[in-house]
Design an enzyme around this catalytic site. Structure first.
Site, PDB file in Angstrom:
ATOM      1  N   TYR A  99       0.844  -1.137   0.068  1.00 29.78           N
ATOM      2  CA  TYR A  99      -0.045  -0.206   0.020  1.00 29.78           C
ATOM      3  C   TYR A  99       0.832   1.393  -0.014  1.00 29.78           C
ATOM      4  O   TYR A  99       1.693   1.527   0.947  1.00 29.78           O
ATOM      5  CB  TYR A  99      -1.068   0.083   1.157  1.00 29.78           C
ATOM      6  N   GLN A 141      -9.081 -13.040   3.885  1.00 27.07           N
ATOM      7  CA  GLN A 141      -9.405 -11.753   3.301  1.00 27.07           C
ATOM      8  C   GLN A 141     -10.060 -11.787   1.949  1.00 27.07           C
ATOM      9  O   GLN A 141      -9.226 -12.166   0.989  1.00 27.07           O
ATOM     10  CB  GLN A 141      -8.479 -10.623   3.661  1.00 27.07           C
ATOM     11  N   TRP A 153     -12.979  -7.199   2.180  1.00 26.82           N
ATOM     12  CA  TRP A 153     -12.470  -6.155   1.819  1.00 26.82           C
ATOM     13  C   TRP A 153     -13.411  -5.500   0.725  1.00 26.82           C
ATOM     14  O   TRP A 153     -14.250  -6.113   0.192  1.00 26.82           O
ATOM     15  CB  TRP A 153     -11.292  -6.241   1.351  1.00 26.82           C
ATOM     16  N   LEU A 203     -18.201  -1.839  -0.124  1.00 21.66           N
ATOM     17  CA  LEU A 203     -19.083  -0.982  -0.462  1.00 21.66           C
ATOM     18  C   LEU A 203     -18.902  -1.020  -2.276  1.00 21.66           C
ATOM     19  O   LEU A 203     -19.292  -0.209  -2.684  1.00 21.66           O
ATOM     20  CB  LEU A 203     -19.152   0.374  -0.189  1.00 21.66           C
TER      21      LEU A 203
END
Length: 356
Positions: free
Chosen positions: A62, A187, A215, A218
């Site tokens: 990230y 995940q 994860w 939305l």
């Protein structure tokens, strides 16, 4: 904020997990997801902890490691007791030049954990996850390397992300046969409009006792209520600049249409209803939420207070239901026939005259 056991670990994590993909914004597409620097990230982490979240998820890739650095420094600046927060990070993605700075080999895992611990300024990682499946490395080598990290105390528990059901089960079999630390969590992407893991992965998780971290709950903002069949997102919103994850749009709009009146009835946002639907699913351990602003995080955390009725859950679920797929429809047919046989046999037995 409720707490749930993470798989079979005995470790309890909050039902919401703070994701840190919005921290840093350096390198490639990361600036499209978020560019939060230290002070703004600290405000989010502080608000999350104050709201009852004890679970933080990051990854070595990230923002090319900046997310881990910012997260670690924030925990230090906020003087967060180590035992009061569960920190998860990941290894697998490309972290440097050359063919060996990626994957799930022993070499990359050993290098990766040292680098992550240094950036996070921690002496151990609570949950260390393999971020993807590496077809070039035998699963046994990956499992052995992770077990070594657990034995050395660098890592408490291990998990995976974005693996198929058969890959996870193979790894569990290897760990069981060799007496090694097993994967305790997965995940994975899961939303009311993207329920592919319900076909094989969810039954596997339930059968093997693994936790599920969700994860992009939305769908990259698509289920936030800001989008619809005739509704475009705001200028600069994530979906307008980074169209991921892929979603069947018609199914997504059906879900949004089903959630809007329910949101209005509860006096909450559509995003809260989408999150609440996930929080009502028994297979979900923790839902990862990311935010760029404190108000977004507050809206997400408020979803934990939304109680959906059985009727509302069915209405939302029906809108996002997947079409039947082989062998699922065959198993359902066979199972239905078998259940009918059992019911018929039970009924026949109950009406038999007594021999006494």
């Amino acid at each position: 904020m409720r707490n749930h056991p993470l798989g079979r670990t005995g470790l309890y994590v909050s039902e919401l997990c703070l994701g840190t993909m919005t921290f840093g914004g350096t390198g490639g597409f990361w600036n499209k997801i978020g560019e939060l620097q230290q002070s703004d990230a600290e405000r989010l982490i502080g608000a999350a902890l104050d709201g009852g979240i004890n679970f933080i998820d990051t990854a070595d890739v990230y923002s090319e490691g900046q997310s881990e650095q910012i997260t670690g420094q924030a925990l230090k600046n906020l003087k967060v007791p180590r035992e009061s927060v569960v920190v998860a990070t990941k290894v697998f993605g490309e972290t440097g030049p050359g063919p060996n700075a990626r994957g799930a080999s022993r070499g990359h895992i050993m290098d990766g954990v040292k680098a992550s611990l240094k950036r996070l300024q921690l002496d151990h990682i609570d949950l260390y996850q393999v971020h993807g499946f590496d077809p070039a490395t035998p699963i046994e080598q990956t499992v052995r390397a992770l077990d070594q990290l657990v034995r050395q105390g660098h890592v408490r528990y291990v998990g995976v992300s974005n693996w198929a059901a058969w890959q996870i089960v193979k790894a569990l079999g290897i760990a069981d046969r060799l007496g090694l630390s097993r994967f305790e969590s997965l995940q994975a992407y899961y939303t009311v409009a993207g329920r592919y893991l319900e076909r094989e992965i969810v039954p596997m998780l339930e059968g093997e006792g693994l936790g599920l971290m969700v994860w992009s709950p939305l769908a990259g903002g698509l289920l936030s209520g800001k989008y619809g069949r005739d509704q475009q997102g705001e200028e600069g919103s994530r979906r307008t600049s980074f169209d991921f994850p892929p979603v069947n749009r018609e199914r997504a709009w059906d879900c949004v249409d089903a959630m809007r009146p329910i949101a209005q009835a509860h006096g909450v946002s559509v995003a809260q209803i989408a999150l609440a639907w996930l929080l009502h699913q028994p297979q979900v351990t923790s839902v990862i939420v990311g935010a760029k602003r404190p108000d977004q995080l507050a809206d997400n955390m408020a979803a934990t207070k939304v109680v959906l009725s059985a009727t509302e859950l069915q209405q939302i679920g029906d809108a996002g239901r997947l079409p039947a797929e082989y062998p699922g429809w065959m198993l359902e047919r066979q199972g239905g026939n078998r259940r009918k046989q059992i019911a018929d046999a039970t009924a026949a037995r109950d009406v038999q005259p007594s021999s006494n």
